[in-house]
Design a protein around this motif. Structure first.
Motif, PDB file in Angstrom:
ATOM      1  N   ILE A 263     -10.219 -56.050  45.908  1.00  0.00           N
ATOM      2  CA  ILE A 263      -9.741 -54.839  45.249  1.00  0.00           C
ATOM      3  C   ILE A 263     -10.114 -53.647  46.136  1.00  0.00           C
ATOM      4  CG2 ILE A 263      -9.845 -53.392  43.202  1.00  0.00           C
ATOM      5  CD1 ILE A 263      -8.618 -56.095  42.648  1.00  0.00           C
ATOM      6  N   LEU A 264      -9.127 -52.868  46.540  1.00  0.00           N
ATOM      7  CA  LEU A 264      -9.383 -51.761  47.440  1.00  0.00           C
ATOM      8  C   LEU A 264      -9.503 -50.427  46.710  1.00  0.00           C
ATOM      9  CD1 LEU A 264      -7.709 -54.006  49.183  1.00  0.00           C
ATOM     10  CD2 LEU A 264      -7.642 -52.177  50.867  1.00  0.00           C
ATOM     11  N   GLU A 265      -8.682 -50.207  45.689  1.00  0.00           N
ATOM     12  CA  GLU A 265      -8.669 -48.895  45.033  1.00  0.00           C
ATOM     13  C   GLU A 265      -8.030 -49.006  43.664  1.00  0.00           C
ATOM     14  OE1 GLU A 265      -7.289 -44.280  46.134  1.00  0.00           O
ATOM     15  OE2 GLU A 265      -6.528 -45.980  47.282  1.00  0.00           O
ATOM     16  N   VAL A 266      -8.515 -48.201  42.722  1.00  0.00           N
ATOM     17  CA  VAL A 266      -7.936 -48.114  41.385  1.00  0.00           C
ATOM     18  C   VAL A 266      -7.707 -46.640  41.062  1.00  0.00           C
ATOM     19  CG1 VAL A 266      -8.238 -48.599  38.930  1.00  0.00           C
ATOM     20  CG2 VAL A 266      -9.141 -50.201  40.633  1.00  0.00           C
ATOM     21  N   SER A 267      -6.515 -46.304  40.595  1.00  0.00           N
ATOM     22  CA  SER A 267      -6.208 -44.920  40.203  1.00  0.00           C
ATOM     23  C   SER A 267      -5.466 -44.928  38.882  1.00  0.00           C
ATOM     24  CB  SER A 267      -5.382 -44.207  41.273  1.00  0.00           C
ATOM     25  OG  SER A 267      -4.189 -44.915  41.549  1.00  0.00           O
ATOM     26  N   GLN A 268      -5.574 -43.832  38.145  1.00  0.00           N
ATOM     27  CA  GLN A 268      -4.962 -43.720  36.829  1.00  0.00           C
ATOM     28  C   GLN A 268      -3.909 -42.627  36.837  1.00  0.00           C
ATOM     29  OE1 GLN A 268      -7.611 -42.732  33.628  1.00  0.00           O
ATOM     30  NE2 GLN A 268      -6.153 -43.229  32.024  1.00  0.00           N
ATOM     31  N   TRP A 269      -2.807 -42.869  36.123  1.00  0.00           N
ATOM     32  CA  TRP A 269      -1.715 -41.902  35.968  1.00  0.00           C
ATOM     33  C   TRP A 269      -1.546 -41.633  34.478  1.00  0.00           C
ATOM     34  CZ3 TRP A 269       1.152 -40.108  40.244  1.00  0.00           C
ATOM     35  CH2 TRP A 269       0.830 -40.718  41.459  1.00  0.00           C
ATOM     36  N   PRO A 270      -2.224 -40.603  33.943  1.00  0.00           N
ATOM     37  CA  PRO A 270      -2.170 -40.380  32.495  1.00  0.00           C
ATOM     38  C   PRO A 270      -0.816 -39.893  31.994  1.00  0.00           C
ATOM     39  CG  PRO A 270      -3.411 -38.645  33.588  1.00  0.00           C
ATOM     40  CD  PRO A 270      -3.126 -39.677  34.630  1.00  0.00           C
ATOM     41  N   ASP A 271      -0.035 -39.198  32.855  1.00  0.00           N
ATOM     42  CA  ASP A 271       1.287 -38.693  32.458  1.00  0.00           C
ATOM     43  C   ASP A 271       2.307 -39.143  33.487  1.00  0.00           C
ATOM     44  OD1 ASP A 271       0.439 -37.107  30.154  1.00  0.00           O
ATOM     45  OD2 ASP A 271      -0.558 -35.839  31.632  1.00  0.00           O
ATOM     46  N   PRO A 272       2.734 -40.421  33.408  1.00  0.00           N
ATOM     47  CA  PRO A 272       3.508 -40.996  34.496  1.00  0.00           C
ATOM     48  C   PRO A 272       4.962 -40.566  34.556  1.00  0.00           C
ATOM     49  CG  PRO A 272       3.267 -42.588  32.733  1.00  0.00           C
ATOM     50  CD  PRO A 272       2.465 -41.392  32.338  1.00  0.00           C
ATOM     51  N   LEU A 273       5.497 -39.951  33.532  1.00  0.00           N
ATOM     52  CA  LEU A 273       6.924 -39.636  33.506  1.00  0.00           C
ATOM     53  C   LEU A 273       7.161 -38.195  33.076  1.00  0.00           C
ATOM     54  CD1 LEU A 273       8.274 -42.934  31.878  1.00  0.00           C
ATOM     55  CD2 LEU A 273       8.346 -42.305  34.296  1.00  0.00           C
ATOM     56  N   GLY A 274       6.447 -37.251  33.674  1.00  0.00           N
ATOM     57  CA  GLY A 274       6.590 -35.854  33.298  1.00  0.00           C
ATOM     58  C   GLY A 274       7.566 -35.108  34.189  1.00  0.00           C
ATOM     59  N   VAL A 275       8.296 -34.162  33.599  1.00  0.00           N
ATOM     60  CA  VAL A 275       9.185 -33.260  34.333  1.00  0.00           C
ATOM     61  C   VAL A 275       8.865 -31.844  33.883  1.00  0.00           C
ATOM     62  CG1 VAL A 275      11.576 -32.564  34.781  1.00  0.00           C
ATOM     63  CG2 VAL A 275      11.014 -34.992  34.516  1.00  0.00           C
ATOM     64  N   ALA A 276       8.649 -30.941  34.840  1.00  0.00           N
ATOM     65  CA  ALA A 276       8.282 -29.565  34.505  1.00  0.00           C
ATOM     66  C   ALA A 276       9.339 -28.928  33.624  1.00  0.00           C
ATOM     67  CB  ALA A 276       8.087 -28.749  35.780  1.00  0.00           C
ATOM     68  N   HIS A 277       8.874 -28.175  32.633  1.00  0.00           N
ATOM     69  CA  HIS A 277       9.784 -27.526  31.698  1.00  0.00           C
ATOM     70  C   HIS A 277      10.691 -26.520  32.401  1.00  0.00           C
ATOM     71  CE1 HIS A 277      11.244 -26.457  27.774  1.00  0.00           C
ATOM     72  NE2 HIS A 277      10.898 -25.191  27.929  1.00  0.00           N
ATOM     73  N   THR A 278      10.196 -25.911  33.465  1.00  0.00           N
ATOM     74  CA  THR A 278      11.014 -25.038  34.302  1.00  0.00           C
ATOM     75  C   THR A 278      10.553 -25.187  35.739  1.00  0.00           C
ATOM     76  OG1 THR A 278      11.764 -22.765  34.695  1.00  0.00           O
ATOM     77  CG2 THR A 278       9.492 -23.036  33.961  1.00  0.00           C
ATOM     78  N   TYR A 279      11.463 -24.993  36.691  1.00  0.00           N
ATOM     79  CA  TYR A 279      11.142 -25.104  38.108  1.00  0.00           C
ATOM     80  C   TYR A 279      10.878 -23.742  38.750  1.00  0.00           C
ATOM     81  CZ  TYR A 279      12.498 -30.061  38.637  1.00  0.00           C
ATOM     82  OH  TYR A 279      12.562 -31.435  38.572  1.00  0.00           O
ATOM     83  N   ARG A 280      11.030 -22.682  37.993  1.00  0.00           N
ATOM     84  CA  ARG A 280      10.870 -21.357  38.602  1.00  0.00           C
ATOM     85  C   ARG A 280      10.327 -20.366  37.585  1.00  0.00           C
ATOM     86  NH1 ARG A 280      15.655 -17.088  40.385  1.00  0.00           N
ATOM     87  NH2 ARG A 280      14.250 -15.511  41.279  1.00  0.00           N
ATOM     88  N   ARG A 281       9.405 -19.546  38.041  1.00  0.00           N
ATOM     89  CA  ARG A 281       8.984 -18.370  37.295  1.00  0.00           C
ATOM     90  C   ARG A 281       8.818 -17.223  38.286  1.00  0.00           C
ATOM     91  NH1 ARG A 281       5.070 -20.554  32.369  1.00  0.00           N
ATOM     92  NH2 ARG A 281       6.810 -21.081  31.006  1.00  0.00           N
ATOM     93  N   GLY A 282       9.697 -16.237  38.199  1.00  0.00           N
ATOM     94  CA  GLY A 282       9.669 -15.115  39.119  1.00  0.00           C
ATOM     95  C   GLY A 282       9.936 -15.570  40.535  1.00  0.00           C
ATOM     96  N   ALA A 283       9.026 -15.235  41.444  1.00  0.00           N
ATOM     97  CA  ALA A 283       9.180 -15.574  42.863  1.00  0.00           C
ATOM     98  C   ALA A 283       8.486 -16.871  43.222  1.00  0.00           C
ATOM     99  CB  ALA A 283       8.625 -14.438  43.725  1.00  0.00           C
ATOM    100  N   VAL A 284       8.096 -17.660  42.217  1.00  0.00           N
ATOM    101  CA  VAL A 284       7.348 -18.898  42.455  1.00  0.00           C
ATOM    102  C   VAL A 284       8.183 -20.088  41.992  1.00  0.00           C
ATOM    103  CG1 VAL A 284       5.181 -20.121  42.072  1.00  0.00           C
ATOM    104  CG2 VAL A 284       5.205 -17.621  42.094  1.00  0.00           C
ATOM    105  N   TYR A 285       8.197 -21.148  42.816  1.00  0.00           N
ATOM    106  CA  TYR A 285       9.047 -22.316  42.567  1.00  0.00           C
ATOM    107  C   TYR A 285       8.204 -23.584  42.648  1.00  0.00           C
ATOM    108  CZ  TYR A 285      12.397 -18.730  43.937  1.00  0.00           C
ATOM    109  OH  TYR A 285      13.094 -17.557  44.031  1.00  0.00           O
ATOM    110  N   LEU A 286       8.646 -24.616  41.952  1.00  0.00           N
ATOM    111  CA  LEU A 286       8.020 -25.935  42.002  1.00  0.00           C
ATOM    112  C   LEU A 286       9.002 -26.912  42.631  1.00  0.00           C
ATOM    113  CD1 LEU A 286       6.487 -26.074  38.407  1.00  0.00           C
ATOM    114  CD2 LEU A 286       5.317 -25.433  40.525  1.00  0.00           C
ATOM    115  N   ALA A 287       8.482 -27.821  43.464  1.00  0.00           N
ATOM    116  CA  ALA A 287       9.339 -28.808  44.122  1.00  0.00           C
ATOM    117  C   ALA A 287       8.578 -30.108  44.294  1.00  0.00           C
ATOM    118  CB  ALA A 287       9.811 -28.289  45.486  1.00  0.00           C
ATOM    119  N   GLY A 288       9.318 -31.196  44.389  1.00  0.00           N
ATOM    120  CA  GLY A 288       8.699 -32.506  44.593  1.00  0.00           C
ATOM    121  C   GLY A 288       7.847 -32.924  43.410  1.00  0.00           C
ATOM    122  N   GLN A 289       6.728 -33.572  43.682  1.00  0.00           N
ATOM    123  CA  GLN A 289       5.879 -34.078  42.597  1.00  0.00           C
ATOM    124  C   GLN A 289       5.237 -32.960  41.784  1.00  0.00           C
ATOM    125  OE1 GLN A 289       3.200 -37.360  43.657  1.00  0.00           O
ATOM    126  NE2 GLN A 289       4.415 -37.681  45.496  1.00  0.00           N
TER     127      GLN A 289
END
Length: 402
Positions: A263-289
Motif C-alpha cells: 500500500i503506497l498511499e490512501v486519500s479521501q474525497w469527501p465531495d467527489p462530484l461537486g460543481v461550483a455554483h458559479t464560475y465567475r464573481r466580478g474579475a475572478v474566475y474558476l477553472a479546472g478542478q
C-alpha cells in the motif's frame, strides 16, 4: 506594501493553469502564475488526453511534448464489469482504437505527473509567462478595475500584493480562490465519500496486462503507471467514512490470489462530484478542478484543459479591449454545462456506496468524459442548477461578489 501589477494572475500551475497561461501568451497577454508547490506532484493515475484537446494543445506548441510522454497509442484502455474481482466479466467496453490517419495523435494515455511536468515546463519557458513556484496565494479582495491578491513567497517568507485586471483560480479541488469567493458547490445527490488507494498487485497486473479499469463488488480498480501499480476507488456512505478502514475493505474485495502486496498511499474525497455554483464573481474566475471537483480527476482532463483554452482567449480579448462584458459572461455559460454532464456520466459509471446491489450497470461506450465508458450524454447550454442537486457551503456576504 507596494503592489505590482499584471493583466492576469493565474493561481495554480497544474494542467489547467499552465494551459491558461500559454493560451494567454498565444494572444500576446503576459501573466503571473503562482504555484504553491516547488516540485511536481505525484499523480500516478493514467490520464486520457483526447484528440480534440491535442488539437488545442498543438496550437500552443505543446502537443508533441504530450505525445512523447504517452503510452502505446495503439493499445486499448478497457473497462471491465464483473460481479466480483476475479470472476468472469459481465461486460467489457474498450476505449475506441485510434481511427485517424495519424494514430499517435488520436488520443494520448499518460500519467498525471507527466502531464503536469510537460505543460509546466512549456509555461516556464515562455517569455510572457512569469511562473513563480513555491509562492502561495492567501487572499483577495475587489479593487476598481480588477482584484488585489496577497501572495506569500514560500522561499523567503515575504508577502507581496499583486493587482490584476483578472484573476483565475486554477488551484485544484481544495481551491483557496473558491473559498475566498465564498462560492458553494452544487453536488450530486449522493451520500458517498470516496477513498483512493494506491497499491501494488503483481498478480492482478498479470491478469490484466493492458491498461484497464475493473468495476466489481462496489469498487473500481484502475491500472496506473509502474510495475503492478493500481488505484482503487472505494465509495463509502458518509456516516461510515470517518471510522472505516479503507485498506481492510480493499483486502476484503480482492481474492487472496490477487491481493495487494504493498500500500503506497490512501486519500479521501469527501465531495467527489461537486460543481461550483458559479464560475465567475466580478474579475475572478474558476477553472479546472477549482470549478468542478469530479472524482477521479483523471477522467475529466479534457474538460479541465477546455476550461483553460476557453477562458484564456476570452480574457485575452478583454485585456486587448475588443470584447464586451457578454463575452466574459459566456465562459460560464459555455463551460459549466459540460462539467454537469461529466458529473452525470461519472455518477452513473462508478460503483455506488453500500456494496454491489444492483451492480454492475455496464453502459454503452460513448463519447462522454474521457476514460469513462458510458453512454453519450450532452449537457444543456446555459443550464444552471439541475434537479437532484443541492448547494453546499456558504457564500461570503459581500455585494461585490454577487
Amino acid at each position: 506594501m507596494p503592489a505590482s501589477r499584471t493583466p492576469v494572475l493565474v493561481v495554480g500551475a497544474g494542467p489547467t493553469g499552465a494551459v491558461l497561461a500559454l493560451e494567454l501568451a498565444r494572444h500576446g497577454v503576459p501573466s503571473l502564475v503562482v504555484e504553491r508547490a516547488s516540485r511536481p506532484p505525484r499523480h500516478p493515475e493514467l490520464n486520457v488526453v483526447g484528440g480534440h484537446t491535442l488539437d488545442l494543445l498543438r496550437r500552443l506548441g505543446v502537443a508533441e511534448r504530450i505525445t512523447a510522454a504517452g503510452l502505446d497509442p495503439d493499445g486499448h484502455d478497457t473497462t471491465v464489469w464483473s460481479r466480483s474481482i476475479g470472476r468472469r466479466p459481465v461486460a467489457t467496453a474498450p476505449l475506441p482504437a485510434p481511427d485517424r490517419p495519424r494514430p499517435d495523435e488520436s488520443r494520448v494515455l499518460l500519467t498525471g505527473t507527466d502531464l503536469v511536468v510537460r505543460l509546466r515546463d512549456a509555461a516556464r519557458a515562455h517569455p510572457l509567462v512569469d511562473l513563480r513556484e513555491g509562492w502561495i496565494f492567501t487572499d483577495l479582495w475587489p479593487v476598481a478595475g480588477g482584484a488585489m491578491a496577497t501572495l506569500l513567497d514560500g522561499h523567503t517568507g515575504t508577502r507581496h500584493r499583486v493587482r490584476a485586471e483578472h484573476l483565475a483560480g486554477c488551484d485544484g479541488a481544495q481551491s483557496t480562490v473558491r473559498r475566498c469567493l465564498g462560492v458553494p458547490m452544487d453536488e450530486a445527490l449522493t451520500t458517498a465519500s470516496y477513498y483512493t488507494i494506491h497499491f501494488r498487485s503483481d498478480h492482478l497486473a498479470r491478469r490484466f496486462p493492458e491498461p484497464a479499469t475493473l468495476i466489481a463488488d462496489g469498487i473500481a480498480l484502475t491500472r496506473c503507471s509502474g510495475p503492478g501499480m493500481w488505484l482503487g476507488h472505494l465509495p463509502l456512505d458518509r456516516p461510515d467514512a470517518e471510522s472505516a478502514d479503507p485498506i481492510a475493505l480493499l483486502h476484503s474485495k480482492l481474492p487472496a490470489a490477487l491481493a495487494a502486496s504493498q500500500i503506497l498511499e490512501v486519500s479521501q474525497w469527501p465531495d467527489p462530484l461537486g460543481v461550483a455554483h458559479t464560475y465567475r464573481r466580478g474579475a475572478v474566475y474558476l477553472a479546472g478542478q477549482a470549478a468542478h471537483t469530479l472524482h477521479p480527476p483523471s477522467t475529466t482532463v479534457d474538460t479541465c484543459l477546455g476550461d483553460a483554452v476557453d477562458l484564456g482567449w476570452k480574457l485575452a480579448a478583454a485585456v486587448h479591449r475588443w470584447a464586451g462584458p457578454a463575452l466574459l459572461d459566456s465562459y460560464e455559460q459555455d463551460r459549466r454545462p459540460l462539467a454537469v454532464r461529466d458529473r452525470r456520466l461519472l455518477s452513473r459509471s462508478w460503483p455506488p456506496a453500500g456494496g454491489s446491489a444492483g451492480w454492475p450497470r455496464p453502459a454503452r461506450p460513448g463519447n462522454g468524459s474521457p476514460g469513462c465508458c458510458c453512454a453519450t450524454s450532452s449537457g444543456t447550454p446555459g443550464a444552471g442548477r439541475r434537479r437532484g442537486c443541492r448547494p453546499t457551503g456558504s457564500a461570503r456576504s459581500s455585494p461585490w461578489w454577487t
